[in-house]
Scaffold this active site. Structure first.
Site, short mmCIF file in Angstrom:
data_model
loop_
_atom_site.label_atom_id
_atom_site.label_comp_id
_atom_site.label_asym_id
_atom_site.label_seq_id
_atom_site.Cartn_x
_atom_site.Cartn_y
_atom_site.Cartn_z
N ASP A 53 0.85 -1.19 0.00
CA ASP A 53 0.00 0.00 0.00
C ASP A 53 0.89 1.23 0.00
O ASP A 53 1.72 1.40 0.87
CB ASP A 53 -0.88 -0.02 1.26
CG ASP A 53 -2.01 0.99 1.15
OD1 ASP A 53 -2.09 1.66 0.10
OD2 ASP A 53 -2.80 1.09 2.10
N TRP A 198 27.50 11.05 -38.61
CA TRP A 198 28.12 10.60 -39.85
C TRP A 198 29.64 10.53 -39.64
O TRP A 198 30.24 11.43 -39.04
CB TRP A 198 27.78 11.58 -40.98
CG TRP A 198 28.52 11.23 -42.24
CD1 TRP A 198 28.19 10.25 -43.13
CD2 TRP A 198 29.73 11.82 -42.71
NE1 TRP A 198 29.13 10.19 -44.12
CE2 TRP A 198 30.09 11.15 -43.89
CE3 TRP A 198 30.56 12.83 -42.25
CZ2 TRP A 198 31.24 11.46 -44.63
CZ3 TRP A 198 31.70 13.16 -42.97
CH2 TRP A 198 32.01 12.48 -44.16
N ASP A 365 30.36 2.43 -58.14
CA ASP A 365 29.62 3.25 -57.18
C ASP A 365 28.83 4.35 -57.91
O ASP A 365 28.55 4.24 -59.12
CB ASP A 365 30.60 3.81 -56.13
CG ASP A 365 29.97 4.02 -54.78
OD1 ASP A 365 29.29 5.06 -54.62
OD2 ASP A 365 30.11 3.16 -53.88
N ASP A 366 28.52 5.39 -57.21
CA ASP A 366 27.69 6.49 -57.67
C ASP A 366 28.20 7.09 -59.00
O ASP A 366 29.41 7.20 -59.21
CB ASP A 366 27.73 7.57 -56.58
CG ASP A 366 26.65 8.60 -56.72
OD1 ASP A 366 25.95 8.58 -57.74
OD2 ASP A 366 26.52 9.43 -55.80
N LYS A 475 24.92 -2.19 -53.93
CA LYS A 475 25.12 -1.37 -52.73
C LYS A 475 23.92 -0.44 -52.68
O LYS A 475 23.69 0.35 -53.60
CB LYS A 475 26.42 -0.59 -52.86
CG LYS A 475 26.72 0.35 -51.69
CD LYS A 475 28.12 0.93 -51.85
CE LYS A 475 28.42 2.04 -50.87
NZ LYS A 475 29.71 2.69 -51.18
N TRP A 476 23.12 -0.58 -51.63
CA TRP A 476 21.85 0.15 -51.51
C TRP A 476 22.05 1.31 -50.55
O TRP A 476 22.09 1.10 -49.35
CB TRP A 476 20.77 -0.81 -51.00
CG TRP A 476 19.39 -0.26 -50.87
CD1 TRP A 476 19.01 0.92 -50.29
CD2 TRP A 476 18.18 -0.89 -51.29
NE1 TRP A 476 17.65 1.05 -50.33
CE2 TRP A 476 17.11 -0.04 -50.93
CE3 TRP A 476 17.89 -2.10 -51.92
CZ2 TRP A 476 15.78 -0.37 -51.18
CZ3 TRP A 476 16.57 -2.42 -52.17
CH2 TRP A 476 15.53 -1.56 -51.81
N ASP A 477 22.17 2.50 -51.10
CA ASP A 477 22.52 3.67 -50.29
C ASP A 477 21.28 4.51 -49.96
O ASP A 477 20.22 4.36 -50.60
CB ASP A 477 23.53 4.51 -51.10
CG ASP A 477 24.53 5.22 -50.21
OD1 ASP A 477 24.22 5.45 -49.03
OD2 ASP A 477 25.63 5.55 -50.70
N ASN A 479 21.20 8.62 -48.79
CA ASN A 479 22.12 9.67 -48.37
C ASN A 479 21.47 10.92 -47.78
O ASN A 479 22.06 12.01 -47.84
CB ASN A 479 23.01 10.06 -49.55
CG ASN A 479 24.22 9.14 -49.63
OD1 ASN A 479 24.82 8.81 -48.62
ND2 ASN A 479 24.55 8.70 -50.82
N CYS A 525 23.64 0.53 -46.87
CA CYS A 525 24.50 1.70 -46.70
C CYS A 525 23.59 2.91 -46.50
O CYS A 525 22.49 2.96 -47.05
CB CYS A 525 25.35 1.89 -47.96
SG CYS A 525 26.45 3.32 -47.92
N ASP A 547 31.43 5.78 -43.57
CA ASP A 547 32.20 6.45 -44.63
C ASP A 547 33.59 6.79 -44.13
O ASP A 547 34.46 7.17 -44.92
CB ASP A 547 31.49 7.73 -45.08
CG ASP A 547 30.45 7.44 -46.16
OD1 ASP A 547 30.49 6.33 -46.74
OD2 ASP A 547 29.62 8.32 -46.44
C1 GLA Z 1 27.54 7.46 -49.59
C2 GLA Z 1 28.26 6.15 -49.35
C3 GLA Z 1 29.60 6.18 -50.05
C4 GLA Z 1 29.39 6.41 -51.51
C5 GLA Z 1 28.64 7.72 -51.73
C6 GLA Z 1 28.29 7.91 -53.17
O1 GLA Z 1 28.14 8.49 -48.91
O2 GLA Z 1 28.39 5.87 -48.00
O3 GLA Z 1 30.27 4.96 -49.84
O4 GLA Z 1 28.69 5.34 -52.07
O5 GLA Z 1 27.44 7.74 -50.98
O6 GLA Z 1 27.58 9.06 -53.39
#
Ligand code: GLA
Length: 729
Positions: A53, A198, A365-366, A475-477, A479, A525, A547
C-alpha cells in the site's frame, strides 16, 4: 519445455539458453512481471509478486490499494489507470479517450515462430525456438493486444513483439505501441548505448541510469547515425567478461524510441518500439497492426557474452541471404578511387589490376546513371549514362566478368534529384507537404516509399538494370534523412502513418528484389553506417559500416558496431592514404588488418599502387581467404577497449567455435616512445591444448595464453599493427 504455464500458480516460465523470464496472471487479470535473469530450475516465483500500500498510488477499478498499477511490476503498461510509467500502448478511442485496461484473455504455446507480415523478424525451426502468444483484452474498447515471446533454445535470447486487433465496430488510433516493455525490481543499472554521427557511428557510451526519463531515439526516418536501435542495461560492476547485462535491439530501420526510466520506488521500466513522436495508426474494425520485433539478450558474464549471443542469433536466425554462410567476394569499390570521374577505360583498368591481385568483384559506385557527374542530378533515373559508359552496362559487365571478376552496382533507390526524368514525370512522388516546398539534403529529395506505385516502379526499373547485365551485388545507399513527411495520396487522418509506411515500402522493395534475384548480395548503406540495424540484416547480410574508412577511427567504429552486430555484417575496406576523411596516414599493413575484421575489400585506385603495396594486397587477399571463416563464424573477444583512454593497443581475438584455432589482431593507434612492454591475455581457448603460432612455430599451452598472455610486439610507430594465428596441435 522452454515455455511452461503452471495452471495452479498461473505462472508463465520462459527458458532461453541460460536465462529465465517469468510472469503471472494476477487474480484481477493483469499480468505481473516476476523475473528476468539467469536460469532458474524452479517455477515457484509467486513469492516475488510483491503488493504494497503506497500513498498516491491509485487502485484501478476492481483492484485493491495494494495492487496499484503504480506499484506492481508489469508486462504491459496500461494507460490511465494509475500506471504512471511509460505505457506499452496508447489507443485513442472513438469517444476521444485513451484509457485502457488490458487484462489476460487467453494464451497459446507452440513450437517454432511465425514470420511478421512485411517486417523483418528472427526465425527458427520447431526444435530451435518456441513461442508464447499472450492475448490481453480491454473490454471497454473491444481491443486485443497479442504479446508474442519466442525463446531460443541454444541462446539466451527472447524475441518479442505486439500486435493489436480491433474487434470493435469503431475505428481507433494507435498512438503508441512498444514492441516490448520490461520492468525490473529496484536495482542499479548502467545504460550502455551507441550514439554517433556521420563518419563516427556507434561510439559506446556508458552512464548510470539517471532518475530522469532517458530516451534514445530517431526521428530522422532512418535508424540513423545519431542513435542505434539498441541499448543495454548492465550491473554497475559489469565488464567485458563479468556481470549481468540485458541487451535490447529493435529489428527496425526507421524512427524508434527506447525509453528508460526509474520510478519513485526505484523500479525501472525499459521499452523499445516505434517512436510515438512520429507515429500513429488508424485501426479500422477487424484490422490488425503488427509492431516491429525486439530481441532481448541476457548475459551473466559481461558484454563479450552478450555480443556473442547477438552475433549468433543474427547470423543463424535473422540473416536469410544466400550469402549468409558463404565467403563474401573481396571487392574493390571505385568511389574513393575516382568519385564521379570515371569511364569504361578507367574501370576496366582497375578491374584488370584487381583480377591480377586476386580481388573478386568490381563495384561501380555512384555516377553511372542518368547524366550524373556530381551529386546534383539524376537520382531516380536508373538507366546507364551512355556518354560516360560508352558501350553501356552490359558490355562493361561482360568485360569485367571476362577478367574473372564479379560485378556490383550502386543504387540509391529511395531518392530522387529535382534534375531527373523521374522528378519531371512525377513531381508528387517525393515526400512533401502541399504549400511548403521540400527541404533538400545532398541536393536530393526522398521518394514516397509509402506509395505502392513508387515501390513497383523502382522494382521494375532496378530489375530492368539487373536483367540487362550480370550484376551480382548491389550497394543500396540512402544519403539523406526525411523531411516534410507527407504523402500526396494519403488521407489527412493517416498522414502520421507515413513514416512507418515508408519503412514498410522500403522493406517491400528489398523483398521483391530478393524474391526475384535470390542470389543477389545486397550491401546496405546510408552515408556509411546510417542504417546499420538488425532490420536491414534481414535483407542485406552486410552493411557499409562507415564512410570513415580510416583504420584508426575504424577501431572504435567497428568495436561499437560489434557490441551487437557480427563481423560478417560489417563492410570494411582498405582505403587510400592520406585518408580522405581524416587525412591521416596509416601503414598499408595496418589498414589490411583492420579491414580483415569485416567483409573485406578495397576502396582505392589500384592503378596507383606501387610494387610494395601490390605485394601487400596479395598477402591481404590470401589472409582473408585463410582467416575469414574465423572472423565470420568464430567467437569474437574484444580484449582491450578502444574507447578507454588508457588503452594503448587495441586487441581483438576470434576463436573457432571448436577452439581449434584463433586469430589475434593488435593495433597501436599512437606510439609511445620508449614505451612499456605489454602482454595480453587471450580468452576462449582450450586450456589443455597446445597452440602453435603460425610463422614462428612457437608453442604455448592454452592455459598459458589465457593466464599469462601473448606478448605484444615492440611497436615503434603510430598505427603499427600485427596479426597472430594460433592453431591447436
Ligand atoms: C555514400 C556512401 C559512399 C558512396 C557515396 C556515393 O556516402 O556511403 O560509400 O557510395 O554515398 O555518393
Amino acid at each position: 519445455m522452454p515455455i511452461s504455464f503452471n495452471e495452479t500458480s498461473r505462472i508463465f516460465k520462459l527458458d532461453a539458453g541460460n536465462s529465465t523470464y517469468a510472469f503471472l496472471i494476477e487474480p484481477n487479470g493483469y499480468i505481473a512481471h516476476l523475473y528476468y535473469g539467469g536460469h532458474v530450475d524452479s517455477d515457484a516465483f509467486a513469492y516475488l509478486y510483491r503488493k504494497r500500500d503506497r500513498a498516491f498510488s491509485p487502485a484501478a477499478p476492481g483492484t485493491t490499494n495494494v495492487e496499484s498499477r503504480d506499484v506492481i511490476l508489469q508486462e504491459f503498461g496500461t494507460n490511465g489507470v494509475g500506471d504512471y510509467h511509460a505505457p506499452s500502448a496508447i489507443v485513442r478511442q472513438g469517444n476521444g479517450h485513451n484509457v485502457t485496461n488490458f487484462k489476460y484473455r487467453s494464451h497459446r504455446i507452440f513450437k517454432g515462430k511465425p514470420s511478421l507480415p512485411g517486417l523483418p523478424a528472427t526465425f527458427g525451426k520447431d526444435d530451435e525456438v518456441e513461442t508464447l502468444e499472450l492475448s490481453l483484452y480491454d473490454e471497454a474498447s473491444d481491443i486485443e493486444f497479442i504479446l508474442s515471446y519466442s525463446t531460443f533454445d541454444r541462446y539466451s535470447a527472447i524475441a518479442r513483439s505486439a500486435r493489436a486487433v480491433n474487434h470493435s465496430l469503431e475505428t481507433v488510433r494507435i498512438e503508441k505501441l512498444a514492441s516490448m516493455s520490461l520492468d525490473f525490481p529496484s536495482d542499479n543499472f548502467d545504460l550502455v548505448h551507441l550514439p554517433g554521427a556521420w563518419a563516427r557511428e556507434r561510439a559506446v557510451e556508458r552512464i548510470p541510469v539517471p532518475r530522469a526519463r532517458t530516451v534514445i531515439e530517431s526521428v530522422r526516418g532512418l535508424s540513423s547515425h545519431q542513435h542505434n536501435p539498441f541499448f543495454a542495461l548492465a550491473a554497475p560492476h559489469a565488464a567485458e567478461e563479468a556481470g549481468e547485462v540485458f541487451g535490447v535491439a529493435l529489428l527496425y530501420s526507421g524512427n524508434f524510441a527506447a525509453e528508460i526510466e526509474f520510478d519513485q520506488f526505484d523500479h525501472l521500466r525499459a521499452q523499445i518500439g516505434l517512436n510515438a513522436r512520429t507515429f500513429e495508426w488508424k485501426l479500422e474494425p477487424d484490422a490488425v497492426f503488427q509492431s516491429p520485433e525486439a530481441l532481448l539478450v541476457y548475459s551473466d558474464s559481461g558484454f563479450d557474452a552478450m555480443s556473442r549471443t547477438f552475433h549468433n542469433v543474427f547470423r543463424n536466425h535473422l540473416i536469410r541471404s544466400y550469402w549468409k554462410d558463404r565467403e563474401r567476394p573481396i571487392l574493390v569499390n571505385n568511389w574513393e578511387a575516382t568519385y564521379f570521374d570515371f569511364n569504361e577505360e578507367k574501370l576496366l583498368s582497375i578491374a584488370k589490376d584487381a583480377a591480377e591481385l586476386g580481388i573478386e568483384m568490381l563495384v561501380l559506385d555512384d555516377g553511372w546513371f542518368g547524366h550524373r557527374n556530381d551529386d546534383h542530378s539524376s537520382l531516380g533515373d536508373w538507366f546507364v549514362f551512355e556518354s560516360k559508359l560508352k558501350g553501356g552496362l552490359g558490355s562493361l559487365v561482360k568485360k569485367v566478368n571476362a577478367l574473372g571478376l564479379k560485378f556490383g552496382l550502386w543504387f540509391e533507390p529511395e531518392m530522387v534529384s529535382r534534375d531527373s526524368e523521374l522528378f519531371t514525370a512525377h513531381p508528387d512522388w517525393c515526400l512533401h507537404v502541399p504549400g511548403r516546398g521540400a527541404s533538400e539534403g545532398r541536393n536530393q529529395l526522398v521518394l514516397d516509399m509509402s506509395r505502392p506505385e513508387v515501390v513497383d516502379y523502382l522494382f521494375k526499373t532496378i530489375s530492368g538494370v539487373l536483367d540487362g547485365a550480370n550484376i551480382e551485388y548491389i550497394k543500396w545507399d540512402a544519403n539523406r534523412h526525411l523531411t516534410e513527411v507527407g504523402s500526396a495520396t494519403t488521407s489527412p487522418d493517416r498522414q502520421k502513418e507515413v513514416f512507418h509506411r515508408y519503412v514498410l515500402g522500403m522493406y517491400r522493395l528489398h523483398e521483391l528484389l530478393l524474391q526475384r534475384y535470390p542470389k543477389l548480395l545486397i550491401e546496405g548503406c546510408s552515408g556509411g553506417g546510417g542504417r546499420f540495424d538488425a532490420g536491414m540484416l534481414y535483407y542485406a547480410p552486410q552493411i557499409w559500416t562507415s564512410d570513415d574508412s580510416d583504420a584508426i577511427e575504424r577501431l572504435k567504429i567497428q568495436a561499437g558496431t560489434s557490441l551487437l552486430y557480427p563481423c560478417s555484417a560489417m563492410g570494411a575496406h582498405v582505403s587510400d592514404c592520406p585518408n580522405h576523411q581524416t587525412h591521416r596516414t596509416t601503414p598499408f599493413e595496418t589498414r589490411g588488418i583492420v579491414a580483415l575484421s569485416g567483409t573485406f575489400g578495397y576502396e582505392l585506385d589500384l592503378n596507383k599502387m606501387n610494387d610494395g603495396e601490390r605485394r601487400m594486397i596479395r598477402e591481404q587477399v590470401a589472409a582473408y581467404h585463410q582467416y575469414h571463416h574465423l572472423v565470420a563464424d568464430g567467437e569474437l573477444h574484444r580484449l582491450t577497449d578502444p574507447f578507454d583512454p588508457k588503452t594503448v593497443v587495441v586487441v581483438w581475438e576470434y576463436v573457432a567455435c571448436d577452439k581449434s584455432e584463433a586469430l589475434v589482431t593488435m593495433v597501436q593507434p599512437r606510439n609511445i616512445p620508449n614505451g612499456p612492454v605489454y602482454r595480453v591475455r587471450l580468452r576462449g581457448l582450450d586450456a589443455k591444448a597446445t597452440y602453435e603460432l603460425e610463422g614462428s612455430g612457437e608453442r604455448f599451452s592454452g592455459e598459458m595464453l589465457m593466464k599469462a598472455g601473448l606478448n605484444v610486439p615492440d611497436f615503434d610507430c603510430d598505427g603499427a599493427a600485427a596479426l597472430f594465428h594460433l592453431k591447436r596441435i
